[in-house]
Design a protein around this motif. Sequence first.
Motif, mmCIF file in Angstrom:
data_model
loop_
_atom_site.group_PDB
_atom_site.id
_atom_site.type_symbol
_atom_site.label_atom_id
_atom_site.label_comp_id
_atom_site.label_asym_id
_atom_site.label_seq_id
_atom_site.Cartn_x
_atom_site.Cartn_y
_atom_site.Cartn_z
ATOM 1 N N TYR A 116 32.917 43.305 23.504
ATOM 2 C CA TYR A 116 32.819 41.697 23.562
ATOM 3 C C TYR A 116 32.755 41.278 21.878
ATOM 4 O O TYR A 116 33.213 39.783 21.425
ATOM 5 N N VAL A 117 31.864 41.357 20.746
ATOM 6 C CA VAL A 117 31.731 40.772 19.702
ATOM 7 C C VAL A 117 32.615 41.299 18.511
ATOM 8 O O VAL A 117 33.058 42.629 18.338
ATOM 9 N N GLN A 118 33.137 40.263 18.109
ATOM 10 C CA GLN A 118 34.636 40.653 17.225
ATOM 11 C C GLN A 118 33.616 40.727 15.697
ATOM 12 O O GLN A 118 34.557 40.509 14.702
ATOM 13 N N LYS A 128 23.685 49.147 16.546
ATOM 14 C CA LYS A 128 22.904 48.838 17.303
ATOM 15 C C LYS A 128 23.776 48.545 18.593
ATOM 16 O O LYS A 128 23.881 48.459 19.874
ATOM 17 N N GLN A 129 23.542 50.469 18.859
ATOM 18 C CA GLN A 129 23.600 51.244 19.974
ATOM 19 C C GLN A 129 21.702 51.417 21.042
ATOM 20 O O GLN A 129 22.016 50.364 22.121
ATOM 21 N N TYR A 130 20.517 51.336 20.311
ATOM 22 C CA TYR A 130 19.740 51.531 21.278
ATOM 23 C C TYR A 130 18.193 51.419 20.587
ATOM 24 O O TYR A 130 18.626 50.648 18.753
ATOM 25 N N SER A 131 17.487 50.365 20.847
ATOM 26 C CA SER A 131 16.468 50.111 20.815
ATOM 27 C C SER A 131 15.012 50.747 20.578
ATOM 28 O O SER A 131 15.343 51.633 21.286
#
Length: 230
Positions: A116-118, A128-131
């Motif tokens: 959803y991030v544009q 920014k897939q895993y912390s």
Amino acid sequence: MARMHQSVKNGLRIFSFLKMLGTAGINDEEQARDNLYRTVNDPANRNMIATGIEQQREHFDNLELHLGYVYGSTKTPAHASKYTPKFRPGARLPHAWITILSGQAQPELAPIDLSYVQELSNVELEAKQYSILDLCDYDGFTVLVGLGSRWRELAEQLRSDLAHLKIKILVFGQDFEFASQEHKKLYGTWDVFGSGHGLVVRPDQHIMSLLSNEVTLESIRGSFREHLGI
């Protein structure tokens, strides 16, 4: 008594702010909504609204009280809204975006859904897939060490000694690495994975012990016994 007076003071301040917005004491929901829209859309009220929100900030923007809380600490946070990452026993392991390098480090969780991030590029989204928090199992302890650290072998010995516990061992630079320079600098500043250092993280994502060349295996065993009451 002091806390009671502070609560009364906060309540009066909130009511005063709501009154300025035109919503306090209004029983008609539609009327209160109309008053609010009219007030916030009037440029003349901009400074008043900004001041009112700032006075209430610590009641809704208080990451330091939650993420910054350190178990066992009696120190009152200097500012409820200004979160400061901490690397000490009892502190929550600071978030950092990571890249998974091995199957052993692959979290059970699916990557974060950012479809959803544009505003970000594909490269930024990939980072920014895993912390680092995703590496910590909720049903066991996690030992994070640097590449070449003596604690890699010592942690294996610890896991053997405490076979009744679930202990996962992951190596920075082998199983995972930082996906952003910002977080690499954060952990590097504290030398978390350098010079033979590392961390033992509890199932609740809080740091149980700091590992270094000065720390002995027996002291870490003692930390487990103390933490678990065994």
